[in-house]
Design a protein around this motif. Structure first.
Motif, PDB file in Angstrom:
ATOM      1  N   MET A  84      12.931   8.554 -13.706  1.00 12.22           N
ATOM      2  CA  MET A  84      12.163   8.544 -12.459  1.00 12.22           C
ATOM      3  C   MET A  84      10.880   7.738 -12.623  1.00 12.22           C
ATOM      4  SD  MET A  84      12.683  12.542 -11.346  1.00 12.22           S
ATOM      5  CE  MET A  84      11.614  12.395  -9.929  1.00 12.22           C
ATOM      6  N   ASP A  85      10.240   7.862 -13.788  1.00 12.86           N
ATOM      7  CA  ASP A  85       9.023   7.093 -14.031  1.00 12.86           C
ATOM      8  C   ASP A  85       9.319   5.596 -14.068  1.00 12.86           C
ATOM      9  OD1 ASP A  85       6.105   7.294 -14.731  1.00 12.86           O
ATOM     10  OD2 ASP A  85       6.835   6.132 -16.447  1.00 12.86           O
ATOM     11  N   ASP A  86      10.473   5.219 -14.654  1.00 15.72           N
ATOM     12  CA  ASP A  86      10.859   3.801 -14.658  1.00 15.72           C
ATOM     13  C   ASP A  86      11.087   3.288 -13.240  1.00 15.72           C
ATOM     14  OD1 ASP A  86      10.695   3.743 -17.389  1.00 15.72           O
ATOM     15  OD2 ASP A  86      12.840   4.084 -17.721  1.00 15.72           O
ATOM     16  N   ILE A  87      11.720   4.118 -12.418  1.00  8.35           N
ATOM     17  CA  ILE A  87      11.976   3.712 -11.028  1.00  8.35           C
ATOM     18  C   ILE A  87      10.644   3.498 -10.291  1.00  8.35           C
ATOM     19  CG2 ILE A  87      12.902   4.482  -8.811  1.00  8.35           C
ATOM     20  CD1 ILE A  87      15.128   5.877 -10.364  1.00  8.35           C
ATOM     21  N   ILE A  88       9.703   4.401 -10.510  1.00  8.87           N
ATOM     22  CA  ILE A  88       8.388   4.242  -9.881  1.00  8.87           C
ATOM     23  C   ILE A  88       7.726   2.954 -10.361  1.00  8.87           C
ATOM     24  CG2 ILE A  88       6.074   5.224  -9.753  1.00  8.87           C
ATOM     25  CD1 ILE A  88       7.394   8.001  -9.901  1.00  8.87           C
ATOM     26  N   GLY A  89       7.870   2.668 -11.669  1.00 15.49           N
ATOM     27  CA  GLY A  89       7.323   1.419 -12.187  1.00 15.49           C
ATOM     28  C   GLY A  89       7.945   0.193 -11.530  1.00 15.49           C
ATOM     29  N   GLN A  90       9.238   0.263 -11.243  1.00 15.35           N
ATOM     30  CA  GLN A  90       9.894  -0.850 -10.549  1.00 15.35           C
ATOM     31  C   GLN A  90       9.339  -1.020  -9.146  1.00 15.35           C
ATOM     32  OE1 GLN A  90      14.146  -0.381 -10.638  1.00 15.35           O
ATOM     33  NE2 GLN A  90      14.313  -1.286 -12.676  1.00 15.35           N
TER      34      GLN A  90
ATOM     35  N   VAL B 288       0.828  -1.205   0.000  1.00 12.61           N
ATOM     36  CA  VAL B 288       0.000   0.000   0.000  1.00 12.61           C
ATOM     37  C   VAL B 288       0.860   1.252   0.000  1.00 12.61           C
ATOM     38  CG1 VAL B 288      -1.668   1.323   1.352  1.00 12.61           C
ATOM     39  CG2 VAL B 288      -1.966  -1.135   1.074  1.00 12.61           C
ATOM     40  N   ILE B 289       1.925   1.257   0.839  1.00 17.07           N
ATOM     41  CA  ILE B 289       2.792   2.429   0.935  1.00 17.07           C
ATOM     42  C   ILE B 289       3.513   2.692  -0.386  1.00 17.07           C
ATOM     43  CG2 ILE B 289       4.887   3.312   2.026  1.00 17.07           C
ATOM     44  CD1 ILE B 289       3.979   1.891   4.586  1.00 17.07           C
ATOM     45  N   LEU B 290       4.104   1.601  -0.950  1.00 13.63           N
ATOM     46  CA  LEU B 290       4.830   1.786  -2.203  1.00 13.63           C
ATOM     47  C   LEU B 290       3.892   2.226  -3.327  1.00 13.63           C
ATOM     48  CD1 LEU B 290       7.302  -1.239  -2.202  1.00 13.63           C
ATOM     49  CD2 LEU B 290       7.841   1.171  -1.872  1.00 13.63           C
ATOM     50  N   ALA B 291       2.701   1.588  -3.370  1.00  9.85           N
ATOM     51  CA  ALA B 291       1.757   1.978  -4.422  1.00  9.85           C
ATOM     52  C   ALA B 291       1.292   3.409  -4.229  1.00  9.85           C
ATOM     53  CB  ALA B 291       0.564   1.032  -4.412  1.00  9.85           C
ATOM     54  N   GLY B 292       1.043   3.790  -2.968  1.00 13.66           N
ATOM     55  CA  GLY B 292       0.598   5.161  -2.714  1.00 13.66           C
ATOM     56  C   GLY B 292       1.654   6.188  -3.064  1.00 13.66           C
ATOM     57  N   ILE B 293       2.887   5.918  -2.621  1.00 10.42           N
ATOM     58  CA  ILE B 293       3.972   6.851  -2.924  1.00 10.42           C
ATOM     59  C   ILE B 293       4.191   6.955  -4.432  1.00 10.42           C
ATOM     60  CG2 ILE B 293       6.451   7.224  -2.689  1.00 10.42           C
ATOM     61  CD1 ILE B 293       6.271   6.055   0.102  1.00 10.42           C
ATOM     62  N   SER B 294       4.210   5.779  -5.081  1.00 12.60           N
ATOM     63  CA  SER B 294       4.450   5.777  -6.525  1.00 12.60           C
ATOM     64  C   SER B 294       3.347   6.533  -7.252  1.00 12.60           C
ATOM     65  CB  SER B 294       4.535   4.337  -7.030  1.00 12.60           C
ATOM     66  OG  SER B 294       5.575   3.642  -6.369  1.00 12.60           O
ATOM     67  N   HIS B 295       2.088   6.332  -6.834  1.00 12.59           N
ATOM     68  CA  HIS B 295       0.978   7.031  -7.481  1.00 12.59           C
ATOM     69  C   HIS B 295       1.070   8.528  -7.255  1.00 12.59           C
ATOM     70  CE1 HIS B 295      -3.153   8.630  -7.744  1.00 12.59           C
ATOM     71  NE2 HIS B 295      -3.289   7.756  -8.754  1.00 12.59           N
ATOM     72  N   ASP B 296       1.404   8.917  -6.023  1.00 11.25           N
ATOM     73  CA  ASP B 296       1.504  10.343  -5.721  1.00 11.25           C
ATOM     74  C   ASP B 296       2.659  10.999  -6.462  1.00 11.25           C
ATOM     75  OD1 ASP B 296      -0.652  10.048  -4.083  1.00 11.25           O
ATOM     76  OD2 ASP B 296       0.511   9.912  -2.226  1.00 11.25           O
ATOM     77  N   LEU B 297       3.739  10.239  -6.699  1.00 13.43           N
ATOM     78  CA  LEU B 297       4.882  10.815  -7.408  1.00 13.43           C
ATOM     79  C   LEU B 297       4.602  10.987  -8.904  1.00 13.43           C
ATOM     80  CD1 LEU B 297       7.923   8.993  -5.776  1.00 13.43           C
ATOM     81  CD2 LEU B 297       7.313  11.393  -5.560  1.00 13.43           C
ATOM     82  N   ARG B 298       3.802  10.108  -9.453  1.00 16.50           N
ATOM     83  CA  ARG B 298       3.568  10.187 -10.893  1.00 16.50           C
ATOM     84  C   ARG B 298       2.731  11.420 -11.284  1.00 16.50           C
ATOM     85  NH1 ARG B 298       2.937   3.914 -12.986  1.00 16.50           N
ATOM     86  NH2 ARG B 298       5.097   3.759 -13.712  1.00 16.50           N
ATOM     87  N   THR B 299       1.915  11.894 -10.363  1.00 13.71           N
ATOM     88  CA  THR B 299       1.122  13.094 -10.667  1.00 13.71           C
ATOM     89  C   THR B 299       2.019  14.311 -10.883  1.00 13.71           C
ATOM     90  OG1 THR B 299      -0.766  12.210  -9.438  1.00 13.71           O
ATOM     91  CG2 THR B 299      -0.724  14.592  -9.850  1.00 13.71           C
ATOM     92  N   PRO B 300       2.930  14.643  -9.940  1.00 10.14           N
ATOM     93  CA  PRO B 300       3.822  15.791 -10.231  1.00 10.14           C
ATOM     94  C   PRO B 300       4.766  15.521 -11.393  1.00 10.14           C
ATOM     95  CG  PRO B 300       4.451  14.702  -8.186  1.00 10.14           C
ATOM     96  CD  PRO B 300       3.129  14.137  -8.588  1.00 10.14           C
ATOM     97  N   LEU B 301       5.135  14.246 -11.623  1.00  9.59           N
ATOM     98  CA  LEU B 301       5.991  13.960 -12.765  1.00  9.59           C
ATOM     99  C   LEU B 301       5.276  14.274 -14.076  1.00  9.59           C
ATOM    100  CD1 LEU B 301       7.786  10.585 -11.890  1.00  9.59           C
ATOM    101  CD2 LEU B 301       8.806  12.842 -12.123  1.00  9.59           C
ATOM    102  N   ALA B 302       3.987  13.935 -14.126  1.00 13.39           N
ATOM    103  CA  ALA B 302       3.222  14.250 -15.331  1.00 13.39           C
ATOM    104  C   ALA B 302       3.123  15.761 -15.518  1.00 13.39           C
ATOM    105  CB  ALA B 302       1.824  13.627 -15.245  1.00 13.39           C
ATOM    106  N   ARG B 303       2.945  16.498 -14.415  1.00 12.81           N
ATOM    107  CA  ARG B 303       2.879  17.957 -14.508  1.00 12.81           C
ATOM    108  C   ARG B 303       4.222  18.541 -14.935  1.00 12.81           C
ATOM    109  NH1 ARG B 303       0.444  18.583 -10.154  1.00 12.81           N
ATOM    110  NH2 ARG B 303       2.215  18.970  -8.761  1.00 12.81           N
TER     111      ARG B 303
END
Length: 451
Positions: free
Chosen positions: A278-284, A238-253
């Motif tokens: 960074m997006d690849d790292i989040i995917g990992q 849950v933590i990793l998915a939450g962090i990864s999801h939250d990071l992808r929003t500012p990355l898209a911006r």
């Protein structure tokens, strides 16, 4: 190097069960030998006295009967003794062929007791003139006679009988020792199987919390540990998915702002490259946190999947791939996760397996079927021709967040690629072996049960 924890049957048999069984068996055998020795010592004197008293009584009564009977009735008396009592009387002659007394551990004591009553000149024999029996001599006036008794009347337990009874009792004791050892080791065997399931990424059934207090406490602690690990796993996902999801929003911006910003092409490409990394790292992170459920397993044509991925990789200009893929290599698994595993291995070889001094990567991919029946397995090999890694660091490669930059060139990412490979394979009941290739480079071998 075998990286999947395994508990072989041979190791199990050489463990606590056989140690307990041997200790109980040894204790039982020693106790049996001591018991037989003690019984022999305690029983020897009473048994010798009993047999001696019987011999003395028979000889005395026979002597009295013959002495006090009328001469014309002695033949009839001897016939009655033979018919009813199994006693025979013979004259003792000088030329009789006399064998030694019976070879019995009680015989010395019997001889001493009988001679003390009947006289020192009493003789004993196991066979006279070829006739077997228990022979005792006695005299009436100046005439000497042999009195022959059936051996069955005087025979106790022979050595073979003792051995037979001891063997039977020992066998029953060993069977009991095996049953006791099994009962003692059953909770440990359950704990071992459950621990092995945990090591393979499976969820074991709760251990029964019953039996001795030590077993109850151990099983209760293990069940609590399993629940805690499950909760930790869930929380981490849950933590990793939450962090990864939250990071992808500012990355898209950030990606959008870079596109709209007034930047040079070089600066824009550099920033976009960093954002992509960074997006690849989040995917990992998401791939590592994602669980692999056995309920999602289907029949996967692993050979076909591997051939498709090899064709896709061969389109890259700096890659040369050699394949040897068997047909009908089917396994039970999650196709998405298995594709991710193969992709990670091929990508790892492509990135870090460049030929020394060259600008391209040479990769060998093979898929074979080995064994037969239930033991049939699909063996996949992915090898590169690079520089390899130091042998002592091979195990370290599979640990999460590990990057062997000095051994494999400048690494990008979070160091989760090979950790994801091992994690997925564990949940598929597969084995992973990593070694340095004989001709240079690194070799990965995966062994999965064939469908």
């Amino acid at each position: 190097m075998k990286l999947v924890p395994q508990l072989s049957l041979a190791r199990l048999k050489s463990g606590l069960f056989w140690r307990t069984f041997l200790l109980l068996g040894t204790l039982t055998t020693v106790s049996m030998i001591s018991w037989i020795g003690m019984i022999s010592v305690i029983q020897r004197e009473p048994q010798a006295q009993q047999i001696s008293a019987q011999i003395i009584s028979v000889v005395t009564i026979t002597h009295a009967a013959l002495t006090h009977s009328a001469p014309e009735l002695r033949r009839e008396l001897l016939f009655d003794l033979v018919s009813n009592e199994g006693i025979r009387i013979f004259s003792l002659e000088e030329d009789d062929r006399v064998d030694p007394p019976p070879d019995n551990y009680l015989m010395p004591d019997i001889e001493a007791l009988v001679k003390a009553k009947l006289g020192r000149d009493t003789r004993f024999s196991a066979r006279v003139n070829g006739v077997a029996g228990f022979w005792v001599s006695f005299k009436i006036d100046d005439d000497a006679y042999w009195l022959m008794l059936d051996r069955e009347r005087l025979r106790g337990l022979t050595g073979f009988q003792w051995l037979g009874w001891a063997s039977l009792v020992s066998l029953l004791s060993l069977i009991g020792a095996a049953i006791i050892s099994s009962l003692i080791n059953l909770p440990l065997s359950r704990l071992t199987v459950a621990a092995r399931a945990i090591a393979q990424g499976k969820q074991p059934a709760p251990l029964p919390e019953k039996g001795p207090i030590e077993i109850i406490e151990a099983n209760r602690s293990f069940n609590q540990m399993v629940d805690d690990l499950k909760q930790v796993e869930s929380d981490r996902a849950v933590i990793l998915a939450g962090i990864s999801h939250d990071l992808r929003t500012p990355l898209a911006r950030m990606q959008l702002e870079v596109e709209m910003a007034n930047l040079s092409d070089e600066a824009r490409d550099g920033i976009q490259s960093d954002i992509g990394q960074m997006d690849d790292i989040i995917g990992q992170f998401l791939d590592y946190a994602k669980p692999t459920e056995a309920s999602s397993f289907t029949d996967v044509d692993l050979g076909g999947l591997l051939a498709d991925m090899a064709r896709e990789t061969m389109r890259l200009p700096d890659v040369k791939i050699t394949t040897a893929i068997a047909e009908d290599a089917h396994v039970m698994g999650n196709p998405t996760d298995l594709r991710r595993v193969l992709n990670n291995l091929i990508e790892n070889a492509r990135r870090y397996g460049k030929t020394p001094g060259g600008d391209f990567t040479e990769i060998d991919i093979s898929c074979q079927l080995k064994g037969s029946g239930a033991a049939r397995r699909v063996i996949i090999d992915v090898q590169d021709h690079g520089t390899g890694v130091p042998s002592e660091k091979i195990e370290q490669m599979l640990k999460p967040f590990t990057r062997l930059d000095t051994a494999r060139g400048q690494a990008n990412g979070a160091g989760l690629g090979l950790a994801i490979v091992e994690r997925v394979l564990l949940r598929h009941g597969a084995e992973l072996q990593v070694r340095n290739r004989a001709g240079g480079g690194l070799a990965f071998q995966i062994s999965l049960p064939a469908a």
